[in-house]
Scaffold this motif. Structure first.
Motif, short mmCIF file in Angstrom:
data_model
loop_
_atom_site.label_atom_id
_atom_site.label_comp_id
_atom_site.label_asym_id
_atom_site.label_seq_id
_atom_site.Cartn_x
_atom_site.Cartn_y
_atom_site.Cartn_z
N UNK A 169 0.81 -1.22 0.00
CA UNK A 169 0.00 0.00 0.00
C UNK A 169 0.85 1.27 0.00
N UNK A 170 2.15 1.15 0.00
CA UNK A 170 3.00 2.34 -0.03
C UNK A 170 2.83 3.07 -1.35
N UNK A 171 2.48 4.33 -1.28
CA UNK A 171 2.16 5.10 -2.49
C UNK A 171 3.35 5.24 -3.41
N UNK A 172 4.56 5.23 -2.85
CA UNK A 172 5.74 5.45 -3.68
C UNK A 172 6.10 4.24 -4.53
N UNK A 173 5.57 3.06 -4.20
CA UNK A 173 5.94 1.83 -4.89
C UNK A 173 5.37 1.81 -6.31
N UNK A 174 6.24 1.59 -7.29
CA UNK A 174 5.78 1.63 -8.68
C UNK A 174 4.98 0.39 -9.05
N UNK A 175 5.37 -0.80 -8.51
CA UNK A 175 4.63 -2.02 -8.82
C UNK A 175 4.97 -3.10 -7.81
N UNK A 176 3.96 -3.78 -7.33
CA UNK A 176 4.16 -4.88 -6.39
C UNK A 176 3.14 -5.97 -6.62
N UNK A 177 3.31 -7.07 -5.90
CA UNK A 177 2.38 -8.19 -6.02
C UNK A 177 2.38 -8.98 -4.72
N UNK A 178 1.21 -9.39 -4.31
CA UNK A 178 1.06 -10.24 -3.13
C UNK A 178 1.32 -11.68 -3.53
N UNK A 179 2.18 -12.36 -2.79
CA UNK A 179 2.52 -13.75 -3.07
C UNK A 179 1.59 -14.66 -2.27
N UNK A 180 0.86 -15.48 -2.96
CA UNK A 180 -0.10 -16.38 -2.30
C UNK A 180 0.58 -17.71 -1.98
N UNK A 181 0.15 -18.30 -0.88
CA UNK A 181 0.67 -19.61 -0.50
C UNK A 181 1.60 -19.51 0.70
N UNK A 182 1.51 -20.50 1.59
CA UNK A 182 2.35 -20.51 2.79
C UNK A 182 3.68 -21.21 2.55
N UNK A 183 3.75 -22.08 1.55
CA UNK A 183 4.96 -22.83 1.27
C UNK A 183 5.53 -22.43 -0.09
N UNK A 184 6.84 -22.67 -0.23
CA UNK A 184 7.55 -22.19 -1.42
C UNK A 184 7.00 -22.78 -2.71
N UNK A 185 6.57 -24.05 -2.70
CA UNK A 185 6.08 -24.64 -3.95
C UNK A 185 4.78 -23.97 -4.39
N UNK A 186 3.90 -23.65 -3.45
CA UNK A 186 2.67 -22.94 -3.80
C UNK A 186 2.96 -21.50 -4.22
#
Length: 245
Positions: free
Chosen positions: A141-158
């Motif tokens: 939610x930081x306004x200065x960030x040009x682009x981000x993405x939420x990573x879904x999954x609790x484990x690395x394979x997901x």
């Protein structure tokens, strides 16, 4: 519905961002004529980085739209794969170290530091035009960030499956250093012989060396586990999948 309120229909893919007690298709918020639609959506708990097309009465609207009383807003997720102007390059926050190593294993340009705070992450992401990957909604939610993405999954394979679905990056396995993200260069055995154990020198002939940190790699150094990660990534990319939750 109160005619001073706005109703929002939240797509199923976005509902897990809502508080557990309000994880429903329809949400309601006051239309105060000062709060933008983007602010309203974020106040529900949904980062705008995860939101795709939004419509009111069939017409597309953006985050800056000022909702009016009686508006019904359809809120859809970011399309998958997400259209980008260039091949994605990533920066991962401190909690995603295992995912960073897997992305590098697949030859995906992935920056990662285990000691970088949030403001520094935003600065690097912006300066290098990297997509910032995190599970920290506040960071997204930081306004200065040009682009981000939420990573879904609790484990690395997901998590990896989620990223392959969302960005569909080209795979070039065994071409990057999993330690520092540097590009591997093919080298002769004689060039790296001093860094090898006797058994390795006798058993393997093909070697690569990181152009940045100098670490030496050979295919025998990769366990069956790493081979399976690569095979799984190719299979996943070929067939496609639904995002992890």
């Amino acid at each position: 519905m109160d005619e001073t309120d706005v109703r929002l229909r939240i797509a199923p893919e976005l509902r897990f961002f809502l508080p557990a007690s309000r994880r429903q298709e329809w949400q309601q918020a006051p239309a105060d004529r000062t709060s933008t639609l983007g602010h309203v959506v974020e106040s529900l708990g949904i980062p705008l980085t995860e939101v795709g097309p939004m419509t009111v009465a069939g017409a597309g609207v953006g985050p800056a739209y000022l909702p009016r009383g009686g508006d019904v807003v359809e809120v859809a997720p970011v399309p998958r794969p997400q259209p980008l102007a260039a091949e994605p390059r990533f920066l991962l926050d401190v909690h995603l170290g295992t995912l960073a190593r897997r992305l590098r294993l697949l030859g995906i340009d992935t920056a990662y530091h285990n000691d970088m705070d949030d403001p520094a992450l935003v600065v690097q992401a912006n300066a290098e035009r990297r997509v910032l990957l995190t599970q920290d909604r506040g960071l997204l939610r930081r306004r200065a960030l040009w682009m981000g993405a939420y990573v879904r999954g609790a484990k690395a394979d997901l998590q990896l499956s989620d990223l392959l679905d969302r960005f569909a990056p080209p795979l070039r396995p065994w071409t990057r250093c999993t330690a520092c993200n540097g590009v591997l260069a093919e080298v002769s055995k004689s060039e790296v012989a001093a860094a090898l154990r006797d058994g390795t020198r006798r058993s393997y002939d093909a070697y690569g060396r990181c152009r940045e940190c100098g670490q030496v790699y050979w295919r025998g150094a990769h366990s069956d586990h790493l081979e399976k990660i690569v095979e799984s990534a190719y299979a996943h990319t070929a067939k496609g999948s639904t995002p992890a939750r």
